[in-house]
Design an enzyme around this catalytic site. Structure first.
Site, PDB file in Angstrom:
ATOM      1  N   LYS A  63       0.878  -1.340   0.036  1.00  0.00           N
ATOM      2  CA  LYS A  63       0.191   0.150   0.154  1.00  0.00           C
ATOM      3  C   LYS A  63       0.790   1.374   0.048  1.00  0.00           C
ATOM      4  CE  LYS A  63      -4.516  -1.676   0.524  1.00  0.00           C
ATOM      5  NZ  LYS A  63      -5.684  -1.078  -0.104  1.00  0.00           N
ATOM      6  N   SER A  88      -9.002   0.674   8.097  1.00  0.00           N
ATOM      7  CA  SER A  88      -8.405  -0.240   9.191  1.00  0.00           C
ATOM      8  C   SER A  88      -7.369  -0.780   9.094  1.00  0.00           C
ATOM      9  CB  SER A  88      -9.960  -1.249   9.613  1.00  0.00           C
ATOM     10  OG  SER A  88     -10.011  -1.955   8.633  1.00  0.00           O
ATOM     11  N   ASN A  90      -3.879  -1.535   6.128  1.00  0.00           N
ATOM     12  CA  ASN A  90      -2.380  -1.218   5.526  1.00  0.00           C
ATOM     13  C   ASN A  90      -2.517   0.219   4.955  1.00  0.00           C
ATOM     14  OD1 ASN A  90      -1.222  -3.333   6.685  1.00  0.00           O
ATOM     15  ND2 ASN A  90      -1.735  -4.766   4.856  1.00  0.00           N
ATOM     16  N   ASP A 182       4.888 -16.044 -16.656  1.00  0.00           N
ATOM     17  CA  ASP A 182       3.730 -16.330 -17.662  1.00  0.00           C
ATOM     18  C   ASP A 182       2.303 -16.150 -16.765  1.00  0.00           C
ATOM     19  OD1 ASP A 182       2.851 -18.904 -16.547  1.00  0.00           O
ATOM     20  OD2 ASP A 182       4.400 -19.992 -17.666  1.00  0.00           O
ATOM     21  N   GLU A 214      -8.987 -14.905  -3.862  1.00  0.00           N
ATOM     22  CA  GLU A 214     -10.063 -14.222  -3.023  1.00  0.00           C
ATOM     23  C   GLU A 214     -10.586 -15.349  -2.010  1.00  0.00           C
ATOM     24  OE1 GLU A 214     -13.582 -11.256  -3.873  1.00  0.00           O
ATOM     25  OE2 GLU A 214     -14.046 -13.331  -4.965  1.00  0.00           O
ATOM     26  N   ALA A 218     -15.378 -14.055   1.451  1.00  0.00           N
ATOM     27  CA  ALA A 218     -15.617 -12.471   1.035  1.00  0.00           C
ATOM     28  C   ALA A 218     -15.490 -12.476  -0.627  1.00  0.00           C
ATOM     29  CB  ALA A 218     -14.389 -11.830   1.726  1.00  0.00           C
TER      30      ALA A 218
END
Length: 334
Positions: A63, A88, A90, A182, A214, A218
């Site tokens: 970040k 909340s 990084n 790749d 993921e 979530a």
């Protein structure tokens, strides 16, 4: 997938030129992070893996790249009034650190249930914390109040072209460090990281595959890809606390057009991958940061013929900020 000639600033707000400009802008401040390899993990995955260790970035996560690009893009009048964000995680610490380097105020709205280690990071970098209730509405109302009172510039954690351009510098570095790659596997939450990586990588090598990793708890990006439009979840439930946001209006078009697939993994797979990062790579990674390894080791990746030609895989270890209190307690003993 879009041909690289179609990856334009007019279409996505970000292109390879804005990412290269970001690289020049942030170069004096960021850390060029190393790429690790592991014969043991290559054997486990039946692939050659290249780990881009953004857990070693200043502030402990990728970040800082985007935050740095956003803050050093501001003109003097804007900068003098400071910056504000609600986060909340990084991004909060990254913005505070980048603001500290430019010697301007950073106002950070943090929900009152945020992990203590992430609050301490903001304090360490001289950020001014304003607590909110742990709802998006409360965070946004509090942020708007700070903007009104101070004139501070809002720097969104991911839905901002300056942030996306900064995060894309990871791909410029990675493909220079390991040009044989790749496929790149990237954690997805709000989509700032994967958008920047996809725009940069596919501009350099249009045939490269970009896969999102993921949590099942979530999985809004996977559902959005399947539906062809943004799907928002009423709630999320995952150990990966950095991967609970939904894709934004700027990141969704990139995810829709340039991300080849989303691989979802269970929390237990994320925990196992985090453990492997500690035990094999000897790297401190938070669960959100280890999800790329979890994805490449998952049955859904290993048994999918679509990825049989993905043999040289870049994995972004996105961050290493987690509360190690329980670990030290266990070592200390009763």
């Amino acid at each position: 997938m879009e041909p690289s000639s179609q990856i334009t600033k007019e279409k996505y707000g970000v292109d390879i030129s804005s990412i290269r400009e970001a690289q020049i802008r942030i170069d004096p401040y960021i850390r060029k992070t190393p790429v690790f390899t592991s014969g043991s993990l290559n054997d486990m995955s039946k692939r050659k893996l290249f780990f881009k260790c953004e857990c070693f970035q200043k502030g402990g996560a990728f970040k800082f790249r985007g935050a740095c690009n956003a803050i050093f893009s501001l003109n003097k009048d804007q900068a003098d009034k400071g910056v504000v964000t609600h986060s909340s995680g990084n991004h909060a610490a990254a913005l505070a650190l980048a603001a500290d380097l430019r010697d301007i105020p950073a106002y950070v709205v943090i929900p009152n249930n945020a992990p203590n280690c992430k609050i301490q990071n903001v304090i360490r970098y001289s950020g001014q914390i304003i607590y909110s209730q742990p709802t998006l509405q409360s965070r946004e109302i509090t942020t708007a109040r700070i903007m009104q009172e101070t004139g501070a510039v809002l720097i969104h954690p991911y839905n901002d072209v300056r942030i996306i351009s900064g995060q894309g510098t990871i791909a410029l570095e990675l493909l220079e460090q390991a040009p044989e790659i790749d496929t790149i596997i990237v954690p997805i939450s709000g989509g700032g990281l994967i958008s920047g990586v996809a725009l940069a990588a596919k501009s350099i090598n249009p045939s490269i595959r970009i896969l999102a990793a993921e949590p099942c708890g979530a999985n809004d990006a996977a559902l959005s890809k399947a539906a062809g439009e943004i799907v928002k979840l009423p709630e999320t439930n995952t150990i990966a606390d950095g991967l609970r946001a939904s894709v934004g209006s700027l990141t969704w078009p990139v995810v829709r057009d340039l991300v080849d697939a989303v691989i979802t993994v269970e929390d237990q797979e994320i925990v196992e991958a985090t453990k492997l990062c500690y035990e094999v790579l000897k790297v401190v990674v938070e669960p959100s940061g280890a999800i790329g390894l979890a994805a490449v080791l998952s049955d859904s990746f290993q048994n999918n013929p679509a990825w049989k030609d993905s043999n040289h895989i870049g994995i972004v270890l996105s961050g290493g900020n987690l509360d190690l209190g329980a670990l030290w307690d266990s070592i200390r003993g009763p």
